[in-house]
Design an enzyme around this catalytic site. Structure first.
Site, PDB file in Angstrom:
ATOM      1  N   CYS A  35     164.831 111.319  69.616  1.00 37.54           N
ATOM      2  CA  CYS A  35     164.134 112.481  70.179  1.00 37.54           C
ATOM      3  C   CYS A  35     162.770 112.609  69.507  1.00 37.54           C
ATOM      4  CB  CYS A  35     164.992 113.732  69.905  1.00 37.54           C
ATOM      5  SG  CYS A  35     164.256 115.300  70.370  1.00 37.54           S
ATOM      6  N   GLY A  36     161.836 113.189  70.208  1.00 34.14           N
ATOM      7  CA  GLY A  36     160.540 113.452  69.603  1.00 34.14           C
ATOM      8  C   GLY A  36     160.634 114.382  68.400  1.00 34.14           C
TER       9      GLY A  36
END
Length: 159
Positions: A35-36
């Site tokens: 995930c970012g």
């Protein structure tokens, strides 16, 4: 039943509850490794190291419900967290945080949170601060960086 009675499974597959954390301030986070927001693991680990002696425990609950960003096995997740972020705080088996299979812990956290009461978790790295008495003190959005909640943690540790 209270928060400490909810059955959970550790990342290594052991069935347990949160009872051993009674009397501690808890920061419960739904995590993901692709995930970012994954770099928040670093900040979570720093909070854990900074406040562990005073009674903080960070609890990571991997979740694959948001864009499939936690596809690995529990073993792969544990290795990733150790290798990339030196995570030493407790990690648990993957859970659903929304929908018909929402884990009982997340049912309780969402229903007891003063903010966003009962609302779905919006993304990876949603956070819940829990008092030493097991009450949900605060629900914190995914984009709030761990270091931004140090003051909230300190207040609960001193309470």
């Amino acid at each position: 039943m209270n928060l400490y009675d909810v059955a959970v499974k550790t990342i290594s597959g052991e069935e347990t509850t949160l009872a051993k954390y009674k009397g501690k301030v808890l920061l419960i986070v739904n995590t993901a490794s692709q995930c970012g927001l994954t770099p928040q693991y670093k900040g979570l680990q720093e909070l854990y190291e900074r406040y562990q002696e005073q009674g903080l425990v960070v609890l990571g609950f991997p979740c694959n419900q948001f864009a499939g960003q936690e596809p690995g096995s529990e073993d792969e997740i544990a290795q990733f967290c150790d290798r990339n972020y030196g995570v030493t705080f407790p990690l648990f088996a993957k859970v659903d945080v929304n929908g018909p299979n929402t884990h009982p812990l997340y049912q309780r956290l969402k229903s007891e949170a003063p903010e966003g009461n009962g609302e779905d978790i919006e993304w990876n790295f949603g956070k819940f601060l829990v008092t030493k008495e097991g009450q949900v003190a605060k629900r914190i959005g995914p984009r709030v960086q761990p270091e931004e909640i140090a003051g909230d943690i300190e207040a609960l540790l001193q309470a």
